[in-house]
Design a protein around this motif. Structure first.
Motif, PDB file in Angstrom:
ATOM      1  N   ARG A  70      85.112  73.249  77.204  1.00  0.00           N
ATOM      2  CA  ARG A  70      83.904  72.500  77.567  1.00  0.00           C
ATOM      3  C   ARG A  70      84.221  71.362  78.526  1.00  0.00           C
ATOM      4  NH1 ARG A  70      82.395  69.000  72.803  1.00  0.00           N
ATOM      5  NH2 ARG A  70      84.150  67.872  73.711  1.00  0.00           N
ATOM      6  N   ASP A  71      85.260  70.583  78.216  1.00  0.00           N
ATOM      7  CA  ASP A  71      85.610  69.429  79.047  1.00  0.00           C
ATOM      8  C   ASP A  71      86.094  69.863  80.429  1.00  0.00           C
ATOM      9  OD1 ASP A  71      84.981  68.012  76.781  1.00  0.00           O
ATOM     10  OD2 ASP A  71      87.071  67.689  76.175  1.00  0.00           O
ATOM     11  N   ASP A  72      86.811  70.980  80.465  1.00  0.00           N
ATOM     12  CA  ASP A  72      87.304  71.498  81.748  1.00  0.00           C
ATOM     13  C   ASP A  72      86.139  71.895  82.647  1.00  0.00           C
ATOM     14  OD1 ASP A  72      88.633  72.812  83.816  1.00  0.00           O
ATOM     15  OD2 ASP A  72      90.165  73.603  82.502  1.00  0.00           O
ATOM     16  N   LEU A  73      85.146  72.566  82.059  1.00  0.00           N
ATOM     17  CA  LEU A  73      83.980  72.989  82.842  1.00  0.00           C
ATOM     18  C   LEU A  73      83.196  71.781  83.338  1.00  0.00           C
ATOM     19  CD1 LEU A  73      82.840  75.963  80.580  1.00  0.00           C
ATOM     20  CD2 LEU A  73      83.833  76.131  82.871  1.00  0.00           C
ATOM     21  N   LEU A  74      82.964  70.809  82.477  1.00  0.00           N
ATOM     22  CA  LEU A  74      82.228  69.630  82.891  1.00  0.00           C
ATOM     23  C   LEU A  74      83.005  68.815  83.928  1.00  0.00           C
ATOM     24  CD1 LEU A  74      80.569  68.432  79.577  1.00  0.00           C
ATOM     25  CD2 LEU A  74      79.403  68.865  81.751  1.00  0.00           C
ATOM     26  N   ASP A  99      88.650  64.540  86.294  1.00  0.00           N
ATOM     27  CA  ASP A  99      89.734  65.275  85.662  1.00  0.00           C
ATOM     28  C   ASP A  99      89.366  65.531  84.199  1.00  0.00           C
ATOM     29  OD1 ASP A  99      90.625  63.018  83.980  1.00  0.00           O
ATOM     30  OD2 ASP A  99      91.379  62.167  85.855  1.00  0.00           O
ATOM     31  N   VAL A 100      90.100  66.441  83.572  1.00  0.00           N
ATOM     32  CA  VAL A 100      89.755  66.876  82.221  1.00  0.00           C
ATOM     33  C   VAL A 100      89.933  65.738  81.216  1.00  0.00           C
ATOM     34  CG1 VAL A 100      90.304  68.526  80.391  1.00  0.00           C
ATOM     35  CG2 VAL A 100      90.397  69.245  82.777  1.00  0.00           C
ATOM     36  N   GLU A 101      90.968  64.923  81.374  1.00  0.00           N
ATOM     37  CA  GLU A 101      91.250  63.856  80.405  1.00  0.00           C
ATOM     38  C   GLU A 101      90.128  62.829  80.351  1.00  0.00           C
ATOM     39  OE1 GLU A 101      93.363  65.041  82.639  1.00  0.00           O
ATOM     40  OE2 GLU A 101      94.708  66.113  81.264  1.00  0.00           O
ATOM     41  N   SER A 102      89.671  62.377  81.522  1.00  0.00           N
ATOM     42  CA  SER A 102      88.598  61.379  81.526  1.00  0.00           C
ATOM     43  C   SER A 102      87.287  61.987  81.037  1.00  0.00           C
ATOM     44  CB  SER A 102      88.412  60.802  82.932  1.00  0.00           C
ATOM     45  OG  SER A 102      88.075  61.816  83.868  1.00  0.00           O
ATOM     46  N   THR A 103      87.068  63.240  81.319  1.00  0.00           N
ATOM     47  CA  THR A 103      85.858  63.910  80.834  1.00  0.00           C
ATOM     48  C   THR A 103      85.887  64.007  79.314  1.00  0.00           C
ATOM     49  OG1 THR A 103      85.743  65.213  82.872  1.00  0.00           O
ATOM     50  CG2 THR A 103      84.460  66.006  80.999  1.00  0.00           C
ATOM     51  N   ALA A 104      87.060  64.311  78.756  1.00  0.00           N
ATOM     52  CA  ALA A 104      87.187  64.414  77.297  1.00  0.00           C
ATOM     53  C   ALA A 104      86.840  63.089  76.617  1.00  0.00           C
ATOM     54  CB  ALA A 104      88.600  64.848  76.934  1.00  0.00           C
ATOM     55  N   LYS A 105      87.237  61.990  77.217  1.00  0.00           N
ATOM     56  CA  LYS A 105      86.910  60.670  76.647  1.00  0.00           C
ATOM     57  C   LYS A 105      85.407  60.417  76.674  1.00  0.00           C
ATOM     58  CE  LYS A 105      91.351  58.564  77.855  1.00  0.00           C
ATOM     59  NZ  LYS A 105      92.036  57.524  78.681  1.00  0.00           N
ATOM     60  N   LEU A 106      84.763  60.795  77.776  1.00  0.00           N
ATOM     61  CA  LEU A 106      83.318  60.602  77.876  1.00  0.00           C
ATOM     62  C   LEU A 106      82.581  61.404  76.816  1.00  0.00           C
ATOM     63  CD1 LEU A 106      82.858  60.781  81.762  1.00  0.00           C
ATOM     64  CD2 LEU A 106      82.827  58.736  80.333  1.00  0.00           C
ATOM     65  N   MET A 107      83.092  62.579  76.487  1.00  0.00           N
ATOM     66  CA  MET A 107      82.423  63.437  75.515  1.00  0.00           C
ATOM     67  C   MET A 107      82.549  62.927  74.088  1.00  0.00           C
ATOM     68  SD  MET A 107      80.959  65.551  77.409  1.00  0.00           S
ATOM     69  CE  MET A 107      80.293  66.620  76.171  1.00  0.00           C
ATOM     70  N   GLU A 163      82.018  59.706  73.372  1.00  0.00           N
ATOM     71  CA  GLU A 163      81.144  58.538  73.249  1.00  0.00           C
ATOM     72  C   GLU A 163      79.910  58.879  72.418  1.00  0.00           C
ATOM     73  OE1 GLU A 163      80.300  56.433  76.784  1.00  0.00           O
ATOM     74  OE2 GLU A 163      82.383  56.387  77.489  1.00  0.00           O
ATOM     75  N   ASP A 164      79.197  57.810  72.015  1.00  0.00           N
ATOM     76  CA  ASP A 164      78.024  58.016  71.162  1.00  0.00           C
ATOM     77  C   ASP A 164      76.952  58.844  71.863  1.00  0.00           C
ATOM     78  OD1 ASP A 164      79.228  56.598  69.157  1.00  0.00           O
ATOM     79  OD2 ASP A 164      78.282  54.689  69.696  1.00  0.00           O
ATOM     80  N   ASN A 165      76.800  58.641  73.177  1.00  0.00           N
ATOM     81  CA  ASN A 165      75.829  59.430  73.934  1.00  0.00           C
ATOM     82  C   ASN A 165      76.544  60.130  75.094  1.00  0.00           C
ATOM     83  OD1 ASN A 165      73.753  60.478  75.543  1.00  0.00           O
ATOM     84  ND2 ASN A 165      72.329  58.849  74.940  1.00  0.00           N
ATOM     85  N   PRO A 166      77.158  61.282  74.822  1.00  0.00           N
ATOM     86  CA  PRO A 166      77.919  61.979  75.867  1.00  0.00           C
ATOM     87  C   PRO A 166      77.037  62.454  77.022  1.00  0.00           C
ATOM     88  CG  PRO A 166      77.709  63.356  73.918  1.00  0.00           C
ATOM     89  CD  PRO A 166      77.208  62.015  73.535  1.00  0.00           C
ATOM     90  N   ALA A 167      75.772  62.743  76.731  1.00  0.00           N
ATOM     91  CA  ALA A 167      74.879  63.220  77.789  1.00  0.00           C
ATOM     92  C   ALA A 167      74.705  62.164  78.876  1.00  0.00           C
ATOM     93  CB  ALA A 167      73.526  63.613  77.203  1.00  0.00           C
ATOM     94  N   GLN A 168      74.512  60.924  78.488  1.00  0.00           N
ATOM     95  CA  GLN A 168      74.364  59.865  79.486  1.00  0.00           C
ATOM     96  C   GLN A 168      75.711  59.463  80.075  1.00  0.00           C
ATOM     97  OE1 GLN A 168      71.415  58.688  80.743  1.00  0.00           O
ATOM     98  NE2 GLN A 168      70.739  60.471  79.551  1.00  0.00           N
ATOM     99  N   ALA A 169      76.750  59.492  79.252  1.00  0.00           N
ATOM    100  CA  ALA A 169      78.081  59.112  79.737  1.00  0.00           C
ATOM    101  C   ALA A 169      78.535  60.029  80.861  1.00  0.00           C
ATOM    102  CB  ALA A 169      79.075  59.139  78.585  1.00  0.00           C
ATOM    103  N   ILE A 170      78.243  61.316  80.729  1.00  0.00           N
ATOM    104  CA  ILE A 170      78.700  62.268  81.734  1.00  0.00           C
ATOM    105  C   ILE A 170      77.936  62.111  83.043  1.00  0.00           C
ATOM    106  CG2 ILE A 170      77.176  64.247  81.330  1.00  0.00           C
ATOM    107  CD1 ILE A 170      80.981  64.462  81.539  1.00  0.00           C
ATOM    108  N   MET A 171      76.713  61.570  82.973  1.00  0.00           N
ATOM    109  CA  MET A 171      75.896  61.417  84.176  1.00  0.00           C
ATOM    110  C   MET A 171      76.212  60.124  84.931  1.00  0.00           C
ATOM    111  SD  MET A 171      73.979  64.119  84.392  1.00  0.00           S
ATOM    112  CE  MET A 171      72.598  63.697  85.442  1.00  0.00           C
ATOM    113  N   GLN A 172      76.815  59.167  84.269  1.00  0.00           N
ATOM    114  CA  GLN A 172      77.059  57.867  84.898  1.00  0.00           C
ATOM    115  C   GLN A 172      78.443  57.816  85.548  1.00  0.00           C
ATOM    116  OE1 GLN A 172      76.462  55.156  81.650  1.00  0.00           O
ATOM    117  NE2 GLN A 172      74.260  55.587  81.496  1.00  0.00           N
TER     118      GLN A 172
END
Length: 727
Positions: free
Chosen positions: A411-415, A422-430, A432-441
């Protein structure tokens, strides 16, 4: 199964439960095609490929990989090479038959093309058993009954792309030219689950073929504790190990099969298990039932968030009004009475530093439920994928910590790909309490970014019901009926061959009708009137232009060129008659050749299939001499030869040169005949009758000589070619 309980229930939300010894995602076309090429090269016993499409022209490798490969890159060349290298191997290709709706993308004569290009141990079948309106949508490649590729990808046009998805790429080249970035996901697996795929592809095969497939290998490496088998693709690491899984299908009502909706039931059950984040990437999201299930779970679980990635822009009116209009309803149902920050429906796009924009086309069919479940399959979230098409999804269950991490990593790799991270920073965002908004910002400029869809810019949904009934139906276009309390299977899609024959008959009938109508409705279209018309131009400055016009118009109307040539010779004599006639014939040939080129480029060359390709190859190999021989032999109408030559790939210069060499000697003979006929009417004497007889004999001798010369030349070419091959 492991001690941890999954939601898998055979016969309800899945066909079978099993395990993978090793599994890995193959993200985007370049990775999948490279892996498939590697496994095919290693194959020793059997290859099965089942697909919506299997296109013989597809290059599996590009660039340096292609240049350095030990085996051919193009899929048909590769399978031919493998079949000739190992005559004992059996290769089976099963492709959906109905392709008329995708004329521009797909090979029209797929079975014939594959049979022309490959030896006898490669067998091709077309599946025409799907109910009308449905499609064969399962996508499986099985190698030696020990490695299987499954997911959303076919070996088809407009599929290949690299993971960086450049804005422009010469390697992204399809039938209609270069195409925009395309994203897809396949997976490769080994272990016990491969046995189930082996059963499935053979069941699919025996339903449509008279040829029995090879038995499942008893000694195949499918043990759960085994290392990756010999045919595992080079360069692919195993992500999941000893992972519990299930296979879910959609099968419509068919002659020998009861309907199955395991995919639909599985997705509904999976959604009910979600607690933190559901990630979906899918080509289409139009099944409102799934949106309502997501909405229900969002209400039940306040900590849940939903991220959906799909495409930006529709292709054509049918896709717009069926799937994009349906996506508006899906989005409304998903977001109903839910905090909008908990749900995002997005597309991935880029604007690079040069200001060039690109929108990534999403073709994958993936869903992850937290780190518990991962779906990689062929099913769109559409009505047809839940009920009407044949589909196959693999569902992986995170039965231990290693596999749960692997599910989250996919999942993190695709996002990460979709957001330029990169995958590591994406994994941290996922996390968070609200991953949907975290991934968009905080998305990076000039990289790929996610943007929320606004489908209202494409459609007002005014035509959605009509287009949905045709493009995204739940039932066959002509449904099953009950007769004497027995439900008969719905009508199948018409066979491609049947439809093409009917179209050919209609085209010929229309053409013949047009010629018949012209001959009766156009008063001057007969030999007598044409003679009178030409006679009036004799001795004027308009003689040659008149002859040229008559030849060109006569060519378009398929008027016999021999009649024209005799008429011109009779009017203009044995010297100027053949000269004028030859010039007219060349201009008419060039005009019809140009029409043929336009028709060929518009797709008629594809409709003609391998037989036209074989004729084309003969024309190219014999060149000018071949054209000259065809011109001397009265084997086909003059205008038809011109059209066919234009559809072929012979050059205009070669064609006109061959036409001149082939027609001018007979034209002289026709000149003698035509002039002699005129002289007989004016002065019937032994001399004029002798000229007529001599002209006819000369004409016959030229035809006979041309036949002999053509056979001699062809034999000489074949002998030279065989000697070259031996050398």
């Amino acid at each position: 199964m492991s001690s941890m309980n999954s939601i898998f229930r055979e016969g309800e939300n899945c066909w079978v439960t099993s395990q993978v010894a090793h599994a890995a995602p193959l993200i985007d076309g370049a990775d999948y095609y490279r892996a498939l090429h590697s496994s095919i090269v290693k194959a020793k016993h059997s290859i099965f490929i089942v697909g919506w499409d299997i296109d013989s022209r597809i290059r599996l490798l590009h660039g340096e990989e292609e240049a350095n490969a030990e085996a051919p890159s193009v899929i048909s060349d590769l399978l031919k090479w493998k079949a000739e290298q190992n005559p004992d191997i059996k290769i089976y290709l099963l492709r959906w038959d109905s392709s008329l709706a995708f004329f521009a993308q797909r090979e029209m004569w797929a079975k014939e093309v594959w049979e022309e290009k490959t030896p006898d141990n490669v067998t091709t079948e077309l599946d025409d058993t799907i109910p009308m309106g449905g499609s064969q949508h399962q996508k499986v490649a099985l190698i030696d009954d020990e490695v299987v590729f499954s997911g959303g990808m076919d070996v088809s046009t407009n599929r290949w792309d690299t993971r960086d998805h450049p804005v422009e790429s010469e390697d992204r080249d399809g039938p209609d030219g270069t195409y925009t970035p395309l994203h897809d996901v396949q997976m490769v697996s080994s272990g016990p689950v491969v046995k189930e795929f082996s059963k499935l592809v053979r069941w699919r095969w025996v339903r449509v073929s008279e040829h029995e497939p090879i038995d499942i290998r008893a000694d195949a490496n499918t043990d759960i504790n085994a290392d990756t088998p010999d045919t595992w693709p080079d360069g692919v690491d195993s992500w999941m190990k000893k992972c519990d899984c299930a296979l879910a299908r959609t099968i419509p009502l068919m002659d020998d099969a009861e309907p199955v909706q395991e995919v639909r039931n599985m997705l509904l059950d999976l959604i009910s298990q979600a607690e933190h984040v559901i990630y979906i990437e899918n080509q289409f999201t139009s099944r409102v039932e799934i949106a309502e299930a997501l909405n229900k779970r969002l209400h039940e679980c306040p900590t849940l968030h939903v991220i959906v990635v799909s495409s930006y822009e529709p292709k054509g009116k049918f896709e717009c009004e069926a799937f994009w209009a349906g996506r508006i309803d899906f989005k409304n149902a998903l977001e109903k009475d839910i905090d909008p920050e908990r749900v995002i429906m997005t597309y991935s796009s880029i604007e690079d530093i040069k200001g060039r924009k690109a929108y990534k086309r999403i073709h994958s069919k993936v869903m992850s439920i937290d780190d518990k479940y991962l779906v990689i399959g062929s099913s769109n979230i559409s009505n047809r994928s839940m009920t009407l098409d044949t589909e196959l999804d693999t569902i992986l269950f995170g039965n231990n910590e290693h596999n749960r991490k692997a599910i989250a990593r996919v999942r993190d790799d695709l996002l990460a790909e979709h957001t330029g991270r990169d995958v590591e920073s994406t994994a941290k965002l996922m996390q968070e309490d609200n991953p949907a908004q975290a991934i968009m910002q905080g998305q990076i400029a000039h990289g790929y970014v996610l943007t929320e869809v606004r489908d209202e810019v494409f459609t007002d949904q005014s035509g959605k019901n009509f287009f949905k009934a045709l493009s995204d139906p739940e039932e066959p276009l002509i449904p099953a009926i009950e007769v004497a309390s027995e439900k008969l299977p719905p009508l199948r899609n018409p066979r491609r061959r049947t439809v093409m024959i009917l179209l050919g008959v209609l085209v010929l009938a229309a053409f013949g009708g047009a010629i018949w109508y012209a001959s009766h409705a156009i008063p001057w279209l007969n030999a007598e009137n044409i003679n009178d018309f030409l006679e009036k131009s004799r001795g004027t400055y308009f003689a040659l232009p008149t002859v040229l016009m008559v030849y060109v118009v006569g060519g378009f109307l398929f008027f016999p060129v021999t009649v024209l040539s005799l008429a011109v010779a009779a009017i203009f004599g044995p010297i100027w008659g053949p000269i004028y006639g030859m010039l007219g014939a060349l201009l008419s040939s060039a005009s019809m050749f140009g029409i043929g080129m336009l028709l060929g480029n518009a797709g008629l060359r594809k409709v003609g299939g391998p037989k036209v390709e074989a004729l084309d190859n003969k024309l190219k190999s014999t060149g000018i001499v071949g054209v000259a021989a065809i011109r001397m032999l009265p084997i086909a109408p003059f205008s038809l030869v011109n059209l066919v030559a234009g559809i072929s790939s012979i050059t205009l210069w070669q064609f006109l040169t061959g036409t001149f060499l082939g027609m001018f000697p007979p034209m002289i003979a026709k000149g003698l005949v035509g002039d002699s006929i005129t002289q007989i009417f004016r002065n019937p004497s032994p001399q004029t009758i002798g000229y007529l007889v001599g002209g006819i004999v000369l004409w016959g001798l030229m035809i006979w000589g041309s036949q002999k010369f053509a056979k001699w030349y062809q034999a000489r070419k074949e002998k030279a070619k065989s000697e070259e091959c031996v050398a």
